[in-house]
Design a protein around this motif. Sequence first.
Motif: not given
Length: 552
Positions: A1-2, A36-39, A51-55, A61-64
């Motif tokens: 997912m992009n 890479s990381n957003w909150r 919380d969201v993480t991208f490469n 790569t992570y969304a919660n």
Amino acid sequence: MNINSFEKQFKKVIVQRGYDYYMNNHVIDIMQIDTSNWRAVVEGTEPYTVDVTFNAQGDITYANCDCPYDDDCKHIAAVLYEIKEQFNNPPVLVSKSSKAKKSTLQQLLTTQTKENLISLILTVGKNSPDFLQELEIRLIEPTDIVTAAKKMIVQHLKWGQEGRSGFIPRHRASKALKGVYTTLQHAEEHIDKEDNITAIELSFLCLQYTIEALQYGDDSDGHFGDAIRESLELISQAIEEGATFWSKEQYETVYELVIQKAMQHEFDDWVECRIQLLNACVSLCLYDEIEKQFKTLIYSMESSSDDWNAQYINKELKQVELHLLQNKYSSKEVEAFLEKHIEDYHMREQIIQSAINRSEYEKVLQLTTDGIQQDQQLPGIVSMWKRYAFKAHQHLGHTEEMRELALELMQKGEYDFYKEFKALHSTEQWPEVLEELLNSLTDSNLYARLIVEEQQSKRILDYCKEYPTRIGHYYQFIKEQYYEEVCALFIDAITIDAQSSSNRKNYKDVCRSINIMRKAGYTVEAGQLITDLLQTYPKRPAFIEELKNIIK
């Protein structure tokens, strides 16, 4: 997912709601922590943290989100729209004003002096006690970590309770367990640092408090169960990895710690947890003294009672003993143990699998025959023995025995043996065999599947005539051959459902069936049916409304 195409991975309704939240400024706070990381905080029924993480390629790569919903939610979608805007500048169709590119939190922190950072942390921490608690755990001496973690776990559990009742409702379970999950994260970090004993103590803390909290919490979403499983897995992992470098004294220390915890009264009603902890101790039985203590404990836990629960515990303890043998002793000794306890179907199955691996198929047949006789009151286990027997006959080339077993297993509802059974007959034999097979399966849940698989149009039609409501699932297989009959079945099914409908949900179901009828190609007939229903039920305003909605 992009980030540029995330909408395709969400349900349409979630995307729309998330976009509405985004456009209506429900994302009330968003921060880019580093590259890479957003909150973000999203204003919903209550404020939720996302919380969201991208490469580097913009892949998510992570969304919660800490809202009660397990799947992708509108809060995550709203935040992704916000991040997408900041990444790519807003497209023309978006009416929100563009924002200046901000420095990441990491960049801002690197510009501060040590004194400023200390002051900042203490100032922010006054309004965020959980932040200070987590920070304390990361900074204090290892001897104080368990005490600090306990304090944090208890505090979060209290925050999750509803009023004076002390109950943790479903929608607060995730937040109530935040201290537990944070502590489990610390436990993982300690394993990475080879401080496995601390990791075990932290994981036990999480396990015990979660089990206790479950007595006054709603676990409909499985948050408590997940925390318990993760705690047990980390204890097992810490023991298994620590056993590769611990001294004998450390082995003994860990054994005493784990056994002492496992035998506490709070685990009396959590047999599975206790058994898993005992299994974890198998890695500690490298030394004979520990093994002797361990076996003595297992034997002392066995019961001579005929009570189902006692017998279940006995079987589980035998599995622990088997695990010990497999971990430390020869295959010959393991085989002898299995043979000694062959009345336990788990043990018999492992002997059968070993025999298959050694191509001892005659032995497999004897073991399965005895198993079928012994376990005839357990249909599921009998079917398992028959599956193993089929495999043995297959290797031995026993065609007739394979046919007989495949037929028996199909009659028990096992579809997988249909193709096996068919392959055992020639093309010329199959039509007659199929007819007999289908006649023997008319009351089986396999019947419908097989008549579709074998393109038995007349049987499918008769099957639908038995219960006309089935036509919505099977019309596509018989419409060409039985066009008029299928139309009549649709009308019968919808008419019957309309007669028994009494609420809006029922009316929507009727309308859904009408739409399926249209999809099947009966547009004119469906239109006439709607007219007939409107005339038949003039005193059902909700039904009339639903019918008029599908006319549009």
